[in-house]
Design a protein around this motif. Structure first.
Motif, short mmCIF file in Angstrom:
data_model
loop_
_atom_site.label_atom_id
_atom_site.label_comp_id
_atom_site.label_asym_id
_atom_site.label_seq_id
_atom_site.Cartn_x
_atom_site.Cartn_y
_atom_site.Cartn_z
N LEU A 170 1.00 -1.16 -0.10
CA LEU A 170 -0.09 -0.17 -0.19
C LEU A 170 0.86 1.26 -0.05
O LEU A 170 0.72 2.08 -0.65
CB LEU A 170 -0.98 0.11 1.30
CG LEU A 170 -2.01 1.23 1.49
CD1 LEU A 170 -2.92 1.26 0.17
CD2 LEU A 170 -2.63 1.20 2.51
N GLY A 171 1.96 1.29 0.86
CA GLY A 171 2.74 2.46 0.81
C GLY A 171 3.43 2.63 -0.49
O GLY A 171 3.64 3.90 -0.89
N ASN A 172 3.79 1.68 -1.31
CA ASN A 172 4.27 1.93 -2.69
C ASN A 172 3.38 2.34 -3.39
O ASN A 172 3.80 3.25 -4.23
CB ASN A 172 4.99 0.56 -3.12
CG ASN A 172 5.42 0.61 -4.53
OD1 ASN A 172 4.59 0.16 -5.42
ND2 ASN A 172 6.44 1.30 -4.85
N ALA A 173 2.03 1.97 -3.34
CA ALA A 173 1.06 2.28 -4.28
C ALA A 173 0.78 4.04 -4.13
O ALA A 173 0.57 4.76 -4.90
CB ALA A 173 -0.38 1.58 -4.12
N ILE A 174 0.47 4.31 -2.81
CA ILE A 174 0.57 5.64 -2.42
C ILE A 174 1.77 6.57 -2.79
O ILE A 174 1.49 7.62 -3.48
CB ILE A 174 0.32 5.85 -0.96
CG1 ILE A 174 -0.94 5.03 -0.37
CG2 ILE A 174 0.46 7.30 -0.34
CD1 ILE A 174 -1.08 5.25 1.09
N ALA A 175 2.80 6.09 -2.78
CA ALA A 175 3.96 6.76 -3.32
C ALA A 175 3.87 6.82 -4.74
O ALA A 175 4.25 7.83 -5.39
CB ALA A 175 5.37 6.14 -2.73
N LEU A 176 3.77 6.00 -5.49
CA LEU A 176 3.63 6.05 -6.87
C LEU A 176 2.56 6.77 -7.23
O LEU A 176 2.57 7.69 -8.26
CB LEU A 176 3.38 4.64 -7.49
CG LEU A 176 4.57 3.61 -7.47
CD1 LEU A 176 4.18 2.30 -7.81
CD2 LEU A 176 5.87 4.19 -8.24
N ASN A 177 1.35 6.73 -6.63
CA ASN A 177 0.35 7.96 -6.78
C ASN A 177 0.79 9.51 -6.74
O ASN A 177 0.56 10.17 -7.54
CB ASN A 177 -1.05 7.77 -5.81
CG ASN A 177 -1.63 6.58 -6.26
OD1 ASN A 177 -1.76 6.08 -7.38
ND2 ASN A 177 -2.66 6.00 -5.36
N SER A 178 1.56 9.68 -5.79
CA SER A 178 2.16 10.93 -5.46
C SER A 178 2.97 11.32 -6.59
O SER A 178 3.16 12.39 -6.81
CB SER A 178 2.85 10.99 -4.30
OG SER A 178 1.76 10.75 -3.01
N ALA A 308 8.58 5.74 -2.78
CA ALA A 308 8.09 4.63 -3.29
C ALA A 308 9.44 3.58 -3.17
O ALA A 308 9.13 2.38 -3.33
CB ALA A 308 7.89 4.73 -4.84
N SER A 309 10.72 3.71 -3.15
CA SER A 309 11.66 2.96 -3.11
C SER A 309 11.85 2.34 -1.66
O SER A 309 12.71 1.37 -1.58
CB SER A 309 12.99 3.61 -3.56
OG SER A 309 13.35 4.56 -2.63
N ARG A 310 11.24 3.00 -0.68
CA ARG A 310 11.58 2.36 0.67
C ARG A 310 10.71 1.08 0.99
O ARG A 310 9.62 0.61 0.14
CB ARG A 310 10.69 3.26 1.59
CG ARG A 310 11.58 4.46 1.91
CD ARG A 310 10.84 5.50 2.71
NE ARG A 310 10.49 5.04 4.04
CZ ARG A 310 11.37 4.84 5.14
NH1 ARG A 310 12.63 5.36 5.21
NH2 ARG A 310 10.71 4.28 5.93
#
Length: 451
Positions: A170-178, A308-310
């Motif tokens: 989910l965190g990756n998806a949110i960061a990619l959205n951003s 997103a890379s985290r």
């Protein structure tokens, strides 16, 4: 046109899915796999593709709108008033929207809001291209889109969870959205600045209307499991109270929401004053305005890529006060700059700090919130983010007309740094309360201390 854009969305989606699947052949530590892991989900790839088209048009409209208002009125106060009109509905109706987002299909809500947004852009384009646009019409249409966004934003935020099957992604998806949002922020204003010079603001509104076909097409192509409809016995007011008590009774979410609200009220209002910096302080035109916003977008894009890379949400709470301080320092320095190249660098720094703060806050909240209250919590998040902006717009416009745009941004930057300081003092309490949630979710082993 619908068929062409639909085909484009399919092509982009296939590319994203290929990236996600090809990453499976890499080692677990591979950077590309970490960066693009949310693309292995078809629904997320589709939605991402549609949004990537639409957001460019939205940013084009935003730049064209601010330049149109300032060209027609030459008033910092009216710039603030137009911003207020477009954002106040989120504050007035956002929490009611959150209850409905928890009750009904977020997928269907988004289809309706995107169609209504396209209609608003077409109306703006018609009025401007026919030469009949007046400031009261702009304010009315801004109120309309603000009402649409009051439902669209919490639905969009909560809908992300339905697109990503594994919560650890989910965190990756949110960061990619951003990152997508800010890549559009980079491209859209640059295109708008050129188009305004050669074709006027109306063409920007028309292009925005056309780009909505992309996200509408992607929404119809999604395969979403029907949401179970429960017979609601509680009153909508009772559900609103329950959600409100949940948000402000849980310290981690409360502290994040309050800092985000401060950023929106005091910090984010710098956008309202950008036409003044571009035209009066830096002696430029609409291209300069586009470059400034694009520089901020580059910084925000870099921030999104970093997040997103985290690998994990661990450590994000420390990033929030640090990034808020970076944003505040960038705004303070920008307020004193009278040289374009330096102002562009400082906008990049400010955009980087802003993105780290907002995306980190979003990720933490989406990770720890109870699923049955997600819509209401994200509605409060939206109110803090968007609902405070109208007051910030009025405040920035009023102060800008009294003490000048530079002094207004100086005060904004100092206020954000103070907010970061008080947030940092609450970190020990937040760690103590979040740790049991992370243990229950399997993010950390039991008895492990989180950062």
């Amino acid at each position: 046109m619908m068929l062409i854009i639909g085909r484009y969305v399919v092509v982009i989606t296939i590319f994203f899915e290929w990236v996600g699947m090809s990453n499976n052949s890499f080692s677990q530590e591979n950077g590309l796999k970490l960066l693009f892991r949310a693309f292995r989900y078809r629904n997320y790839s589709l939605f991402f593709a549609g949004q990537s088209i639409s957001l460019i048009g939205i940013w084009m409209q935003g730049i064209a709108m601010s330049w149109l208002v300032y060209r027609l009125t030459n008033s910092a106060l009216l710039l603030g008033l137009v911003g207020f009109a477009g954002q106040i509905p989120t504050l007035l109706f956002g929490f009611i929207a959150g209850v409905l987002v928890d009750r009904y299909s977020r997928h269907h809500i988004l289809i309706v809001t995107q169609i209504l947004s396209m209609i608003q852009a077409l109306m703006l384009a018609f009025l401007v291209l026919t030469g009949n646009i007046q400031i009261w019409q702009i304010i009315g249409l801004c109120i309309f889109i603000g009402l649409v966004n009051a439902f669209d934003m919490p639905a969009r935020q909560a809908f992300t969870v339905e697109l990503v099957e594994k919560k650890e992604d989910l965190g990756n998806a949110i960061a990619l959205n951003s990152s997508m949002f800010n890549l559009a922020r980079l491209v859209g204003p640059s295109i708008a600045g050129v188009l305004i010079v050669y074709s006027g603001e109306g063409i920007c509104f028309f292009i925005n209307a056309i780009t909505y076909l992309g996200v509408i097409a992607s929404l119809f192509m999604l395969k979403i499991k029907p949401k179970e409809t429960k017979i609601e016995t509680s009153h909508i007011g009772q559900e609103m109270k329950e959600g409100f008590n949940y948000v402000f009774g849980f310290a981690p979410i409360k502290c994040i929401i309050l800092l985000l609200g401060l950023m929106s009220l005091i910090g984010m209002s710098y956008v309202v004053l950008m036409p003044i910096f571009a035209k009066d302080i830096l002696q430029g035109g609409p291209q300069t305005l586009g470059f400034l916003m694009a520089a901020s977008g580059i910084g925000a894009l870099l921030g999104g890529i970093y997040l997103a890379s985290r690998k994990s949400v661990l450590g994000l709470k420390k990033i929030i006060p640090l990034s808020t301080t970076i944003f505040g320092l960038g705004i303070i320095a920008f307020s004193q700059s009278k040289v374009l190249w330096l102002s562009l660098i400082l906008m990049l720094v400010s955009g980087f700090g802003m993105m780290l703060q907002m995306a980190s806050a979003n990720t933490i909240i989406q990770t720890i919130v109870d699923d049955d209250k997600r819509g209401r919590v994200m509605a409060v998040y939206t109110i803090a983010f968007m609902g405070m902006l109208p007051f910030g717009s009025l405040l920035a416009g009023g102060l800008g007309s009294k003490i000048g745009a530079s002094n207004t941004l100086l005060i904004s930057g100092v206020s954000c740094i103070l907010g970061a300081f008080f947030f940092a003092r609450k970190l020990p309490l937040m760690k103590e309360m979040v740790q049991p949630i992370y243990v229950r979710m399997g993010i950390i082993p039991e008895y492990t201390q989180i950062n």
